[in-house]
Scaffold this motif. Structure first.
Motif, PDB file in Angstrom:
ATOM      1  N   LEU A  47       0.853  -1.190   0.000  1.00  0.00           N
ATOM      2  CA  LEU A  47       0.000   0.000   0.000  1.00  0.00           C
ATOM      3  C   LEU A  47       0.884   1.233   0.000  1.00  0.00           C
ATOM      4  O   LEU A  47       1.845   1.310   0.768  1.00  0.00           O
ATOM      5  CB  LEU A  47      -0.889  -0.039   1.243  1.00  0.00           C
ATOM      6  N   ASP A  48       0.568   2.168  -0.865  1.00  0.00           N
ATOM      7  CA  ASP A  48       1.359   3.395  -0.962  1.00  0.00           C
ATOM      8  C   ASP A  48       0.385   4.571  -1.064  1.00  0.00           C
ATOM      9  O   ASP A  48      -0.421   4.630  -1.983  1.00  0.00           O
ATOM     10  CB  ASP A  48       2.246   3.297  -2.223  1.00  0.00           C
ATOM     11  N   ALA A  49       0.450   5.466  -0.088  1.00  0.00           N
ATOM     12  CA  ALA A  49      -0.436   6.633  -0.151  1.00  0.00           C
ATOM     13  C   ALA A  49       0.088   7.590  -1.207  1.00  0.00           C
ATOM     14  O   ALA A  49       1.292   7.771  -1.341  1.00  0.00           O
ATOM     15  CB  ALA A  49      -0.495   7.317   1.210  1.00  0.00           C
ATOM     16  N   ASN A  50      -0.798   8.174  -1.975  1.00  0.00           N
ATOM     17  CA  ASN A  50      -0.385   9.028  -3.084  1.00  0.00           C
ATOM     18  C   ASN A  50      -0.195  10.469  -2.628  1.00  0.00           C
ATOM     19  O   ASN A  50      -1.060  11.034  -1.996  1.00  0.00           O
ATOM     20  CB  ASN A  50      -1.434   8.958  -4.202  1.00  0.00           C
ATOM     21  N   ILE A  52       6.353   6.167   6.469  1.00  0.00           N
ATOM     22  CA  ILE A  52       5.171   6.884   6.952  1.00  0.00           C
ATOM     23  C   ILE A  52       3.960   6.653   6.028  1.00  0.00           C
ATOM     24  O   ILE A  52       2.817   6.626   6.486  1.00  0.00           O
ATOM     25  CB  ILE A  52       5.470   8.393   7.142  1.00  0.00           C
ATOM     26  N   ASP A  53       4.206   6.417   4.731  1.00  0.00           N
ATOM     27  CA  ASP A  53       3.067   6.275   3.816  1.00  0.00           C
ATOM     28  C   ASP A  53       3.086   4.968   3.021  1.00  0.00           C
ATOM     29  O   ASP A  53       2.402   4.856   2.009  1.00  0.00           O
ATOM     30  CB  ASP A  53       2.978   7.478   2.875  1.00  0.00           C
ATOM     31  N   GLU A  54       3.865   3.998   3.474  1.00  0.00           N
ATOM     32  CA  GLU A  54       3.937   2.716   2.757  1.00  0.00           C
ATOM     33  C   GLU A  54       3.912   1.549   3.727  1.00  0.00           C
ATOM     34  O   GLU A  54       4.533   1.609   4.784  1.00  0.00           O
ATOM     35  CB  GLU A  54       5.281   2.614   2.023  1.00  0.00           C
TER      36      GLU A  54
END
Ligand SMILES: [Mg+2]
Length: 420
Positions: free
Chosen positions: A17-20, A109-111
């Motif tokens: 999961l990777d936040a864009n 933090i975002d993955e």
């Protein structure tokens, strides 16, 4: 290309999961007026650290100077970074992921990676539906878009999540691997840095598919073990497991601030109190309470003076801890000595849930319950309007104009209410 295993569906599956455009997306989620507009984060550093998709469309890239952005794109909204806000969103995002998959590795933090093996039967859902549900739940709860990739290994899952952005969902099954590797430059494979990519090119390997198709003999002859492992992962053979992150990573939390050396007692205490507020905020977001509080002051000569307090009850509430902090400060402070830094450490962190269970029905549980409710509201307000909106009165002298060191900045509270 002949693949040795996993031709049929997914005997194992890893989700990435990777936040864009994470920081910029959080800013847009918190302030709907920014939705659909080009937003850049990193004002205080003078360099772009995140760009919203609208900004990317204009050609703004990470690493550009803020001055350049202001000059070329005057319409862009430029904001200071607020890492506490981003880390809170990160915690919430991973909490949602953990509701679907128990084994989650917080990679940054975002993955994050999650092990999906065995979940299809358990959730009665296909991997695609699980991925879609995770995405939709995060979008609904937090207002941010994520890209999800699902495949046989971590390396392939990362390729999958990167395949469609923003808001993508890509599954790569064993029989489709070659399709996704064919047009991917080998330098973009996770773990292949510029040096390894240069070696690959020397050997005639340009795409990820070239690498995956090479023989074992060739790989072993020309490359080191890490590349051999990546080669296996590209072929669908798991080498890197998903290692669940635990809260043990946060055995202690510290916050400190530097400034131009000063002997202003009121100012120093305010700085300390503000650090305590920030550390406690972070601990609360992780559901942690501290058993020990360490207070330190660094003088002009870089000597550190510290004092440690053991709490009778673990806490993450400044209302309880400020009197202890003040006592410690009184012991450490010396007249006519200038101090350049102050800080606090919350140590021996324990999970709030475990602690509350062990309390059973002791009297303290009520007062702690009230504090918990109070701070839940405080946190909500500070997340929405900025971290200095609601602070204890003792922090107020921070607003006195004091020269802070370059790179550190404090906003002046919009509204401060004395909580004591
Ligand atoms: Mg990202």
């Amino acid at each position: 290309m002949p693949y040795p295993i996993n031709i049929h569906s997914f005997p194992q599956a890893i989700l990435h999961l990777d936040a864009n455009a994470f920081f910029a997306s959080v800013e847009q989620a918190v302030n709907p007026e920014l939705m659909g507009k080009p937003v850049v984060v990193g004002k205080e550093r003078g360099i772009v650290t995140a760009v919203s998709y609208e900004g990317k469309a204009l050609g703004i890239k990470r690493g550009m100077t803020i001055r350049e952005v202001q000059k070329k794109f005057p319409e862009v909204i430029i904001l200071n970074s607020d890492y506490e806000k981003y880390s809170l969103y990160s915690i919430k995002m991973f909490d949602i992921l953990k509701k679907f998959c128990p084994i989650v590795e917080e990679y940054s933090i975002d993955e994050a990676f999650a092990d999906l093996q065995g979940l299809r039967g358990y959730l009665h859902q296909s991997y695609e539906t699980i991925g879609l549900n995770i995405k939709e739940t995060i979008k609904r709860a937090l207002g941010i878009k994520v890209s999800i990739g699902i495949s046989l290994t971590k390396v392939l899952a990362k390729i999958a999540s990167n395949y469609k952005k923003p808001d993508g969902l890509t599954l790569i099954s064993g029989r489709e691997i070659h399709r996704y590797l064919r047009d991917l430059p080998v330098s973009e494979v996770w773990g292949i840095g510029p040096q390894r990519a240069a070696l690959c090119e020397k050997l005639g390997i340009y795409s990820a598919l070239d690498l995956a198709s090479a023989s074992e003999e060739f790989i072993r002859k020309h490359f080191s073990k890490p590349v051999y492992e990546i080669w296996l992962e590209l072929r669908g053979i798991q080498v890197y497991p998903v290692v669940a992150s635990t809260k043990d990573q946060y055995k202690s939390l510290s916050k400190a601030l530097s400034f131009v050396p000063t002997e202003d007692k009121e100012f120093l205490l305010a700085q300390l109190a503000f650090n305590l507020e920030r550390a406690c905020f972070k601990a609360r977001q992780y559901g942690l309470l501290a058993k020990r509080l360490i207070v330190f002051l660094k003088d002009e000569e870089f000597q550190t003076h510290s004092f440690e307090i053991k709490m009778s009850l673990p806490s993450a509430y400044p209302k309880e801890l400020l009197p202890l902090l003040t006592q410690a400060f009184e012991r450490l402070y010396k007249k006519e000595v200038k101090f350049r830094q102050v800080g606090v450490i919350l140590a021996d962190l324990t999970s709030k849930r475990v602690f509350q269970l062990s309390l059973f029905k002791r009297d303290h549980s009520n007062s702690q319950g009230c504090l918990e409710t109070l701070y839940r509201s405080v946190d909500k307000i500070n997340i929405k309007y900025g971290r200095t909106t609601l602070v204890h009165g003792v922090c107020l002298p921070i607003t006195k104009e004091k020269p802070l060191k370059k790179g550190s900045s404090l906003k002046i509270p919009l509204l401060s209410i004395n909580l004591t």
